[in-house]
Design a protein around this motif. Structure first.
Motif, PDB file in Angstrom:
ATOM      1  N   GLY A   7     113.597  76.951  83.336  1.00  0.00           N
ATOM      2  CA  GLY A   7     114.133  76.249  82.170  1.00  0.00           C
ATOM      3  C   GLY A   7     114.782  77.229  81.220  1.00  0.00           C
ATOM      4  O   GLY A   7     114.449  78.417  81.227  1.00  0.00           O
ATOM      5  N   PRO A   8     115.696  76.745  80.390  1.00  0.00           N
ATOM      6  CA  PRO A   8     116.411  77.625  79.458  1.00  0.00           C
ATOM      7  C   PRO A   8     115.483  78.150  78.360  1.00  0.00           C
ATOM      8  O   PRO A   8     114.368  77.643  78.198  1.00  0.00           O
ATOM      9  N   PRO A   9     115.937  79.147  77.590  1.00  0.00           N
ATOM     10  CA  PRO A   9     115.147  79.680  76.481  1.00  0.00           C
ATOM     11  C   PRO A   9     114.777  78.590  75.486  1.00  0.00           C
ATOM     12  O   PRO A   9     115.634  77.821  75.066  1.00  0.00           O
ATOM     13  N   GLY A  10     113.501  78.502  75.159  1.00  0.00           N
ATOM     14  CA  GLY A  10     113.064  77.509  74.178  1.00  0.00           C
ATOM     15  C   GLY A  10     112.716  76.164  74.777  1.00  0.00           C
ATOM     16  O   GLY A  10     112.337  75.234  74.066  1.00  0.00           O
ATOM     17  N   ALA A  11     112.800  76.029  76.104  1.00  0.00           N
ATOM     18  CA  ALA A  11     112.547  74.733  76.739  1.00  0.00           C
ATOM     19  C   ALA A  11     111.075  74.333  76.658  1.00  0.00           C
ATOM     20  O   ALA A  11     110.735  73.162  76.821  1.00  0.00           O
ATOM     21  N   GLY A  12     110.184  75.322  76.435  1.00  0.00           N
ATOM     22  CA  GLY A  12     108.757  75.005  76.335  1.00  0.00           C
ATOM     23  C   GLY A  12     107.928  75.512  77.504  1.00  0.00           C
ATOM     24  O   GLY A  12     106.778  75.093  77.683  1.00  0.00           O
ATOM     25  N   LYS A  13     108.475  76.444  78.285  1.00  0.00           N
ATOM     26  CA  LYS A  13     107.766  76.962  79.462  1.00  0.00           C
ATOM     27  C   LYS A  13     106.454  77.637  79.052  1.00  0.00           C
ATOM     28  O   LYS A  13     105.391  77.336  79.589  1.00  0.00           O
ATOM     29  N   GLY A  14     106.541  78.560  78.111  1.00  0.00           N
ATOM     30  CA  GLY A  14     105.351  79.303  77.688  1.00  0.00           C
ATOM     31  C   GLY A  14     104.316  78.397  77.039  1.00  0.00           C
ATOM     32  O   GLY A  14     103.108  78.551  77.256  1.00  0.00           O
ATOM     33  N   THR A  15     104.783  77.431  76.259  1.00  0.00           N
ATOM     34  CA  THR A  15     103.885  76.495  75.578  1.00  0.00           C
ATOM     35  C   THR A  15     103.074  75.696  76.593  1.00  0.00           C
ATOM     36  O   THR A  15     101.859  75.568  76.481  1.00  0.00           O
ATOM     37  N   GLN A  16     103.743  75.160  77.600  1.00  0.00           N
ATOM     38  CA  GLN A  16     103.047  74.364  78.616  1.00  0.00           C
ATOM     39  C   GLN A  16     102.229  75.258  79.536  1.00  0.00           C
ATOM     40  O   GLN A  16     101.170  74.838  80.020  1.00  0.00           O
ATOM     41  N   ALA A  17     102.694  76.497  79.740  1.00  0.00           N
ATOM     42  CA  ALA A  17     101.951  77.421  80.624  1.00  0.00           C
ATOM     43  C   ALA A  17     100.540  77.641  80.090  1.00  0.00           C
ATOM     44  O   ALA A  17      99.579  77.709  80.867  1.00  0.00           O
ATOM     45  N   GLU A  18     100.390  77.742  78.769  1.00  0.00           N
ATOM     46  CA  GLU A  18      99.054  77.930  78.179  1.00  0.00           C
ATOM     47  C   GLU A  18      98.111  76.812  78.632  1.00  0.00           C
ATOM     48  O   GLU A  18      96.958  77.046  78.961  1.00  0.00           O
ATOM     49  N   ARG A  19      98.614  75.584  78.607  1.00  0.00           N
ATOM     50  CA  ARG A  19      97.768  74.445  78.994  1.00  0.00           C
ATOM     51  C   ARG A  19      97.512  74.446  80.495  1.00  0.00           C
ATOM     52  O   ARG A  19      96.414  74.110  80.946  1.00  0.00           O
TER      53      ARG A  19
END
Ligand code: AP5
Ligand code: ZN
Length: 216
Positions: A7-19
């Motif tokens: 996904g592009p920068p800011g798409a939320g990859k890192g945010t969802q990865a935590e969960r």
């Protein structure tokens, strides 16, 4: 579970990865986080990539493939892994296939975070991170309990050096040119799932659980 996020920068990859790592017990292999750690520690690798990353360019395939190779066999990854921000080029995807073949591992899913460029600037400009853990907040969409402070440690939150309009433009261009074609690559393997990433975090998370629960 063996999965990756595109996904592009800011798409939320890192945010969802935590969960995801929390719920599925897999390790989180985020090449961007690893490179930022190297910069923070002032290692030779960190010095080599600092400028490229701040400007929004991609670092070499060789560097990131080595980072992934060095981490795949760690005990944290024994129950599976979640790749975040890797692969980002066709060359990287092919190298990943080799690494997985050698280990007789098959990817379960590649998630495409689909989102319009116009939504991303606000996400990027409001992002705050906790340097040591990589925990991510947003001044408006996901504010910390105390402004400017990490919820867990109470330490200061920072802006990433590449989170500015000029670097974002370059990161988006790199995404469309080099990374987006990977969706086709994984679609042909029959493991691509598209997620509408401009929805609220909880909605995106529900969709991801649906997909992953069907994989394990
Ligand atoms: P990397 O760290 O991978 O950055 P990126 O791909 O640009 O992605 P981001 O981390 O910016 O976005 P994200 O999708 O994780 O969004 P987040 O969850 O934080 O790479 C950085 C650099 O490293 C690259 O430019 C390159 O130089 C180098 N690099 C790394 N890997 C490489 C590779 N494989 N090859 C070559 N070079 C490589 O969310 C963003 C914000 O939005 C947050 O504030 C969050 O709170 C908020 N938010 C999240 N979800 C929602 C939602 N649903 N609604 C509202 N707000 C939301
Ligand atoms: Zn990220």
């Amino acid at each position: 579970l063996y999965a990756l996020l595109i996904g592009p920068p800011g798409a939320g990859k890192g945010t969802q990865a935590e969960r995801i790592v929390d719920r599925y017990g897999v390790c989180h292999l985020a090449t961007g986080d690893m490179l930022r750690a190297a910069i923070r520690q002032g290692t030779p690798l960190g010095r080599q990539v600092k400028e490229i990353m701040a400007s929004g360019g991609l670092v070499s395939d060789e560097i990131v493939v080595n980072l992934i190779r060095d981490n795949l066999d760690t005990p944290e990854c024994s129950k599976g892994f979640l790749l975040d921000g890797f692969p980002r080029t066709l060359e990287q995807a092919k190298k990943l296939d080799e690494l997985l073949d050698q280990r007789k591992v098959k990817l379960d899913a590649a998630l495409e975070f689909a989102i319009k460029d116009s939504v991303l600037i606000e996400r990027i400009e409001g992002r705050l991170i906790h340097k040591a853990s990589g925990r991510t907040y947003h001044t408006k969409f996901n504010p910390p309990k105390v402004p400017g402070k990490d919820d867990v440690t109470g330490e200061d939150l920072y802006k990433r050096p590449d989170d500015n309009a000029e670097s974002l433009k370059k990161r988006l261009a790199a995404y469309h040119e080099k990374t987006a074609p990977l969706c086709d690559y994984y679609d042909k393997k029959g493991i691509l799932h598209r997620i509408e990433a401009d929805n609220a975090q909880a909605t995106v998370w529900a969709k991801i659980q649906n997909i992953f629960d069907g994989c394990i």
